[in-house]
Structure formats: C-alpha cells, structure tokens
Design a protein around this motif. Sequence first.
Motif, PDB file in Angstrom:
ATOM      1  N   UNK A  30       0.854  -1.181   0.000  1.00 49.96           N
ATOM      2  CA  UNK A  30       0.000   0.000   0.000  1.00 49.96           C
ATOM      3  C   UNK A  30       0.895   1.239   0.000  1.00 49.96           C
ATOM      4  N   UNK A  31       0.625   2.157  -0.913  1.00 52.37           N
ATOM      5  CA  UNK A  31       1.398   3.390  -1.018  1.00 52.37           C
ATOM      6  C   UNK A  31       0.757   4.459  -0.142  1.00 52.37           C
ATOM      7  N   UNK A  32       1.497   4.886   0.876  1.00 54.73           N
ATOM      8  CA  UNK A  32       1.007   5.864   1.849  1.00 54.73           C
ATOM      9  C   UNK A  32       1.948   7.052   1.865  1.00 54.73           C
ATOM     10  N   UNK A  33       1.390   8.246   1.938  1.00 58.25           N
ATOM     11  CA  UNK A  33       2.175   9.481   2.013  1.00 58.25           C
ATOM     12  C   UNK A  33       2.263   9.932   3.468  1.00 58.25           C
ATOM     13  N   UNK A  34       3.470  10.183   3.941  1.00 54.02           N
ATOM     14  CA  UNK A  34       3.692  10.661   5.308  1.00 54.02           C
ATOM     15  C   UNK A  34       4.318  12.052   5.229  1.00 54.02           C
ATOM     16  N   UNK A  92       8.818  17.617   5.931  1.00 52.44           N
ATOM     17  CA  UNK A  92       9.475  16.576   5.147  1.00 52.44           C
ATOM     18  C   UNK A  92       8.427  15.534   4.777  1.00 52.44           C
ATOM     19  N   UNK A  93       8.492  15.041   3.557  1.00 49.18           N
ATOM     20  CA  UNK A  93       7.509  14.071   3.091  1.00 49.18           C
ATOM     21  C   UNK A  93       8.173  12.832   2.535  1.00 49.18           C
ATOM     22  N   UNK A  94       7.431  11.735   2.570  1.00 50.06           N
ATOM     23  CA  UNK A  94       7.960  10.469   2.053  1.00 50.06           C
ATOM     24  C   UNK A  94       6.803   9.621   1.559  1.00 50.06           C
ATOM     25  N   UNK A  95       7.051   8.894   0.488  1.00 49.84           N
ATOM     26  CA  UNK A  95       6.109   7.907  -0.020  1.00 49.84           C
ATOM     27  C   UNK A  95       6.560   6.547   0.491  1.00 49.84           C
ATOM     28  N   UNK A  96       5.732   5.932   1.313  1.00 49.01           N
ATOM     29  CA  UNK A  96       6.092   4.691   1.995  1.00 49.01           C
ATOM     30  C   UNK A  96       5.279   3.551   1.403  1.00 49.01           C
ATOM     31  N   UNK A 132       7.259   4.516  11.922  1.00 47.35           N
ATOM     32  CA  UNK A 132       8.578   3.892  12.109  1.00 47.35           C
ATOM     33  C   UNK A 132       9.411   4.008  10.834  1.00 47.35           C
ATOM     34  N   UNK A 133       8.771   3.876   9.673  1.00 50.40           N
ATOM     35  CA  UNK A 133       9.494   3.978   8.414  1.00 50.40           C
ATOM     36  C   UNK A 133       9.995   5.399   8.142  1.00 50.40           C
ATOM     37  N   UNK A 134       9.423   6.403   8.797  1.00 55.01           N
ATOM     38  CA  UNK A 134       9.785   7.800   8.515  1.00 55.01           C
ATOM     39  C   UNK A 134      10.399   8.514   9.712  1.00 55.01           C
TER      40      UNK A 134
END
Length: 419
Positions: A155-159, A182-186, A200-202
């Motif tokens: 699942x692609x989630x934006x943080x 700061x943003x990341x696609x997880x 945790x991933x970010x």
Amino acid sequence: MVLAATGCTSLTNPIDGVPANRLPPQLFAPPKNDLVPVDISLLTVEPPRDYQLAGGDILGVYVEGVLPFNAPDQPPGPPPVHFPEGDSLLPPSLGYPIPVQEDGTLSLPLIEPLNVTGLTLDQVRDKIRNAYIDAGILQAERARPIVTLIQERTYNVIVVRQDAGGTGAGSGFTRGSDESASGALVKLPAYQNDILHALVETGGLPGVNAKNEVKVLRASRADKRARAAFMQEFYAHQKAAALDPCICPPPLPEDPSVLRIPLRLPPGVVPQITEDDVRLHDGDVVYIESRETEVFYTGGLLPGGEHMLPRDYDLDVLGAMAIAGAGIGGQAGGGGGGIGGLGSMGRIPPGLLYILRRTPCDGQVAIEVDLTKAINDPRQRPLIQAGDILILQYKCEEEALNFGMATFFTFGIRELLRN
C-alpha cells in the motif's frame, strides 16, 4: 515629583490587571502534567494467523502437466525458484508468478478465473486442485499443485512530517525559522499498513516539536467530497457573519472528515481507537503537524522574544521567566534587577508581572501576578498558554526606592567623602 523623576511605568504605562488568584476557571490553561501516553500497540493492526490473499498479491503456482505444459511422453520440468528481494521477510518460493487481480481473482490456464479473496495459501491450493479435477483436465492422483507467495501486496502511503529537526522549549525557536515539512512515499506490506509502521518507516513517533496527535486524511472520494463541503459551509458562515459587525465570527471547527488519533490522554480516559482507524489504504496521507503556534512572548523588563511552550509538561509564570533568561524577581540583560551579578547590587528587582491573554472575539484580559506572592503561593502562579504575552514591570514604590538608592550612591557618598 519623585515618581515623575523616576519615570514610573505604573503611571506612564498603566495596565489594568486582574489578580491571579481571582481568575475565573475558563481563563486557566488546561494542565498537561498528568497526561498519559497512549499504548502504541493500538496504532498497529494485528495480523491473522495465516496470510489471507487479496488483489495485488503475486503467487508462485506450479501445476504438473499444465503450468508449464509438457507432452505426455516427456518428463515434467522442475518449478522455478524465487528468492525474496530487498528487506522482504518472505521465504524462498516455488512456481510461476501469477498475480491476483484487483477483483480478487486468479487466472490459470484451461479453467475459469478463481476467486481467492480472503483465502489462505492452503485453501487456494485445494481450490486449484478441485478445479482441474472437476474440469477433467487432471486425474486425482496427478493433481498436486504447488502454491507459494512470491510477493505480498503493498500500500502506497504518504507521510508528511513537520517535526524533522524540531526544537524544544527554550531552544531559541522563532517563527521565522525554517519549519518546512518533510515528506515520504512509503510502501507498506499487507498487515503492516498501519499508522505505527508508517511512523517507524519515517523516523518514529512525533518529536517534541510536533503536536501530540496524528492526523489521517483518507484518499477516498467520499472523504474528499466531505472535506470540500465542510470548507464551503465554513466560508459561507464566515461571509454571513461579516455582514454584521456586532457578531463574533466563528472559529474554524474541527474537520469531521480528518481522523485525529491522540498520543496522550488524561488519566482514566480510554482511547477509542479501532483497527479500522489505524489501517491505511492506497493514497492515504499521515500528517504530523508542527506546534509552531504554541508560543508565548516576553517584553517589558524581560528580554523580548518568542518562546515555544513545552509539549508534555506545564509551565507557570516563574518557569516562563526562567526560559526567557530572567532570574526569579529580576531580569537578564540591562535594565537593572536580577538575582546575582553586578547589575543587581544595590537595586530592588521588579516584582510585578502581567500576562496579556487573548479571549474569544479578539478580546483580552490582563492577569496581574505579584512575584513576591507567587514565590510563596502556587495559586499565584497561573499556567502559561499559547499566545500569552508576559510583561515585567516595577511597582511604583520599587522605582521610587531604586531612584533614592541610586541618588544616594551617586551623590550622597561623594558628598560624604568630600566632607
């Protein structure tokens, strides 16, 4: 004449204040010392005992004589072996890669698509075996399909986080500092698509520069339409209120389409967090909001500045003065007063502090704090809240005494030595 000569600020710049011990309850800042952290295990989804399939999974399927096809007079070939890629925790798998379609069906040669949504690998293997036997393609003694999991669905989630490189209370925070997010696609594997894994991933749980909550904006069209309707209704109310100057314009209420998950709660409050709340889907946005508006200001005899409030504990007037760089009963930097240092010798420190606090409809109340009483009585030390302005002043009698002592030490001792 003496007060005029000293330039008494109590007369030249009077502030009508309410004594701190006479404040009504609605003007008190809510306490934060007793807030209890929420169990972070509530932010994750409990996986099932056996992996359940859905659209997006890639299976390894091997059916002897069918996948791959081989002539009856030739021996069957061995199934291909796949090793997991990257940091995947899956074991090595066998078979030819067959994806599960978005509608949850599995397409195999010579038979109709099979619906495998919610089934385990063992159940899918039995379903494939029965399908080929019922179609008369394979005999029961030769129908031994192999089904393994090559790659689980993701699942692609934006943080989006505004707490990266955050600063705590008293660390020189200013609104002009760079508070960009700061943003990341997880990509979260199945049964790890929850808020805790996304955080945790970010970088982990929100830092002290972020609010004690996590916002989730769903990507579904229904939620997007609900947010648009909410903003249109709010602007309509604002426009109607602007027509009457006597009406206080309503503040922006909470958006009902935005899910807010608290990270700290008062004692005895059970968090109402369900697995559906913390489960994330494709396109969902996890938002960690900055506390850049949770600041207070200092002025008067206090060093002027903007200071961030602590996130997880209470701050009273004496602690706020310490954060601003002033000693109890004085101030740091020029202007006299202070405890310790040459600047405080022979002078009476200022003893009156005003807290200018905003009220609804652009109002204001001035809270008067007698520092002498505040040191001995905790009821005289109100908690600081966001937007407060702290102004330190001398009392009239303190300025008069300071003027008299300065005059004596400047002129009196010189005349004594001269005589």
